[in-house]
Design a protein around this motif. Structure first.
Motif, PDB file in Angstrom:
ATOM      1  N   SER A  93       5.947  10.143   1.904  1.00  0.00           N
ATOM      2  CA  SER A  93       4.862  11.096   1.689  1.00  0.00           C
ATOM      3  C   SER A  93       5.096  12.380   2.467  1.00  0.00           C
ATOM      4  O   SER A  93       4.875  13.489   1.958  1.00  0.00           O
ATOM      5  CB  SER A  93       3.517  10.467   2.074  1.00  0.00           C
ATOM      6  OG  SER A  93       3.403  10.319   3.480  1.00  0.00           O
ATOM      7  N   PHE A 121      -7.607   5.431  -1.921  1.00  0.00           N
ATOM      8  CA  PHE A 121      -7.743   4.273  -1.045  1.00  0.00           C
ATOM      9  C   PHE A 121      -9.190   3.801  -1.002  1.00  0.00           C
ATOM     10  O   PHE A 121      -9.466   2.599  -1.087  1.00  0.00           O
ATOM     11  CB  PHE A 121      -7.244   4.635   0.355  1.00  0.00           C
ATOM     12  CG  PHE A 121      -7.242   3.487   1.319  1.00  0.00           C
ATOM     13  CD1 PHE A 121      -6.291   2.486   1.226  1.00  0.00           C
ATOM     14  CD2 PHE A 121      -8.183   3.402   2.327  1.00  0.00           C
ATOM     15  CE1 PHE A 121      -6.288   1.418   2.111  1.00  0.00           C
ATOM     16  CE2 PHE A 121      -8.187   2.351   3.218  1.00  0.00           C
ATOM     17  CZ  PHE A 121      -7.235   1.362   3.113  1.00  0.00           C
ATOM     18  N   THR A 156       6.904   4.297   2.737  1.00  0.00           N
ATOM     19  CA  THR A 156       6.108   5.170   1.881  1.00  0.00           C
ATOM     20  C   THR A 156       5.420   6.266   2.689  1.00  0.00           C
ATOM     21  O   THR A 156       5.194   7.370   2.180  1.00  0.00           O
ATOM     22  CB  THR A 156       5.052   4.372   1.090  1.00  0.00           C
ATOM     23  OG1 THR A 156       4.235   3.616   2.002  1.00  0.00           O
ATOM     24  CG2 THR A 156       5.727   3.425   0.114  1.00  0.00           C
ATOM     25  N   PHE A 157       5.098   5.978   3.966  1.00  0.00           N
ATOM     26  CA  PHE A 157       4.549   7.030   4.828  1.00  0.00           C
ATOM     27  C   PHE A 157       5.586   8.134   5.041  1.00  0.00           C
ATOM     28  O   PHE A 157       5.279   9.331   4.926  1.00  0.00           O
ATOM     29  CB  PHE A 157       4.123   6.447   6.178  1.00  0.00           C
ATOM     30  CG  PHE A 157       3.700   7.483   7.170  1.00  0.00           C
ATOM     31  CD1 PHE A 157       2.477   8.133   7.043  1.00  0.00           C
ATOM     32  CD2 PHE A 157       4.535   7.833   8.225  1.00  0.00           C
ATOM     33  CE1 PHE A 157       2.097   9.111   7.958  1.00  0.00           C
ATOM     34  CE2 PHE A 157       4.159   8.805   9.142  1.00  0.00           C
ATOM     35  CZ  PHE A 157       2.934   9.442   8.998  1.00  0.00           C
ATOM     36  N   VAL A 195       0.870  -1.180   0.000  1.00  0.00           N
ATOM     37  CA  VAL A 195       0.000   0.000   0.000  1.00  0.00           C
ATOM     38  C   VAL A 195       0.905   1.228   0.000  1.00  0.00           C
ATOM     39  O   VAL A 195       1.581   1.509   0.993  1.00  0.00           O
ATOM     40  CB  VAL A 195      -0.934   0.014   1.222  1.00  0.00           C
ATOM     41  CG1 VAL A 195      -1.783   1.285   1.215  1.00  0.00           C
ATOM     42  CG2 VAL A 195      -1.832  -1.217   1.223  1.00  0.00           C
ATOM     43  N   ASN A 196       0.937   1.930  -1.105  1.00  0.00           N
ATOM     44  CA  ASN A 196       1.817   3.081  -1.262  1.00  0.00           C
ATOM     45  C   ASN A 196       1.166   4.316  -0.633  1.00  0.00           C
ATOM     46  O   ASN A 196       0.306   4.952  -1.237  1.00  0.00           O
ATOM     47  CB  ASN A 196       2.100   3.313  -2.747  1.00  0.00           C
ATOM     48  CG  ASN A 196       2.975   4.525  -2.979  1.00  0.00           C
ATOM     49  OD1 ASN A 196       3.624   5.026  -2.057  1.00  0.00           O
ATOM     50  ND2 ASN A 196       2.995   5.021  -4.202  1.00  0.00           N
ATOM     51  N   LEU A 197       1.594   4.682   0.556  1.00  0.00           N
ATOM     52  CA  LEU A 197       1.012   5.825   1.261  1.00  0.00           C
ATOM     53  C   LEU A 197       1.487   7.157   0.695  1.00  0.00           C
ATOM     54  O   LEU A 197       0.985   8.199   1.104  1.00  0.00           O
ATOM     55  CB  LEU A 197       1.341   5.739   2.752  1.00  0.00           C
ATOM     56  CG  LEU A 197       0.733   4.551   3.506  1.00  0.00           C
ATOM     57  CD1 LEU A 197       1.101   4.609   4.983  1.00  0.00           C
ATOM     58  CD2 LEU A 197      -0.778   4.513   3.346  1.00  0.00           C
ATOM     59  N   MET A 205      -5.083  10.832  -1.592  1.00  0.00           N
ATOM     60  CA  MET A 205      -4.735   9.488  -1.150  1.00  0.00           C
ATOM     61  C   MET A 205      -5.938   8.805  -0.528  1.00  0.00           C
ATOM     62  O   MET A 205      -6.199   7.618  -0.760  1.00  0.00           O
ATOM     63  CB  MET A 205      -3.570   9.553  -0.145  1.00  0.00           C
ATOM     64  CG  MET A 205      -3.219   8.216   0.498  1.00  0.00           C
ATOM     65  SD  MET A 205      -2.686   6.985  -0.714  1.00  0.00           S
ATOM     66  CE  MET A 205      -2.848   5.487   0.256  1.00  0.00           C
ATOM     67  N   LEU A 221       5.320  -0.071   4.091  1.00  0.00           N
ATOM     68  CA  LEU A 221       4.242   0.807   4.542  1.00  0.00           C
ATOM     69  C   LEU A 221       4.812   2.025   5.257  1.00  0.00           C
ATOM     70  O   LEU A 221       4.440   3.177   4.964  1.00  0.00           O
ATOM     71  CB  LEU A 221       3.300   0.038   5.468  1.00  0.00           C
ATOM     72  CG  LEU A 221       1.979   0.720   5.829  1.00  0.00           C
ATOM     73  CD1 LEU A 221       1.053   0.766   4.626  1.00  0.00           C
ATOM     74  CD2 LEU A 221       1.298  -0.016   6.972  1.00  0.00           C
TER      75      LEU A 221
END
Length: 282
Positions: free
Chosen positions: A98, A222, A94-95, A28-30, A218, A91
């Protein structure tokens, strides 16, 4: 209803890259929302620098920039997180990415709202069922459907698609066939970033954006993927259309609602169909 469907086409594009990355890499690309905003800024500056080029034509370099950015990001950073085998590692990575991208855009571009002027095409209208409908939103919806259909065809009927599907299901086995999963992941992330940045450029021609717009985008992406079904491309199309219609109907009956009813639809879908409209990964 019509405006909701047209908005849903753009929402579906938001979710396309997210669905692709999850379907292949189970990640899951945050930072997906920031990719969308990067596309908006890339288009904004390209239009300013090359004013003689039609605005719609700038979608091509934005998409190419997105592919190169996603490919390099996966090759230099994200592949190491995927190889760790811990689902929390990509996860959290990528957070952090971001947050870094969001603050980097504030530092470079400032926090002022911007938009891209779509020109004559943006103000053109057409008659549809006795209603005056914008030409540009219709073209966005058709483009979204064309991209989804093309991606589905590529994944189902080409050697590249078979390689991607095999890597998604058996990454260790494909190594025995001479395929490097890391290279496939780079191509997939490149496509996902290209779709996200292209959608961001289209968004910039419909509404204002800032470096902080990625969080909301985002969330929309999602919700589109969850409502449609994780990993299902046509489910993402359905999820985007349903979400767009729910938001516009909610605003029609309650002007202060904003996206409230769209978010409520997301919660109801989770309760009634946890695997989404498509029933899971397709």
């Amino acid at each position: 209803m019509i405006n909701g469907l047209l908005l849903g086409g753009l929402y579906a594009l938001f979710g396309l890259g997210l669905a692709l990355v999850f379907g292949v890499m189970r990640v899951v690309n945050l930072a997906h929302g920031e990719f969308i905003v990067l596309g908006a800024y890339a288009g904004f500056f390209l239009v300013g620098w090359f004013s003689a080029v039609p605005v719609w034509a700038m979608l091509i370099p934005v998409v190419l920039i997105g592919y190169a950015f996603g490919w390099l990001l996966q090759a230099t950073l994200l592949n190491r997180a995927v190889r760790s085998g811990n689902v929390l590692t990509p996860l959290m990575l990528t957070f952090g990415l971001s947050v870094l991208l969001r603050n980097g855009m504030v530092e470079l571009f400032g926090a002022d709202s911007r938009a891209v002027d779509a020109g004559a095409l943006g103000s053109a209208s057409m008659e549809l069922f006795g209603l005056s409908v914008g030409v540009y939103p219709v073209l966005m919806l058709l483009l979204a459907l064309a991209l989804f259909a093309s991606l589905q065809w590529v994944l189902q009927h080409t050697e590249f698609g078979r390689t991607v599907r095999a890597t998604a299901d058996f990454p260790d086995v494909v190594r025995l066939m001479g395929v490097k999963p890391e290279r496939v992941f780079c191509q997939v992330m490149g496509l996902a970033a290209a779709f996200a940045m292209g959608a961001g450029y289209l968004l910039a021609q419909r509404t204002l954006f800032t470096p902080f717009s990625g969080v909301e985008r985002m969330l929309v992406a999602f919700e589109v993927v969850i409502i449609g079904g994780l990993g299902s491309f046509w489910g993402a199309v359905a999820g985007g259309l349903v979400l767009g219609v729910a938001q516009l109907f909610g605003q029609r009956f309650d002007s202060n609602a904003g996206s409230l009813y769209a978010h409520l639809l997301f919660l109801v879908t989770l309760m009634l169909r946890p695997k989404g409209l498509a029933g899971g990964r397709a």
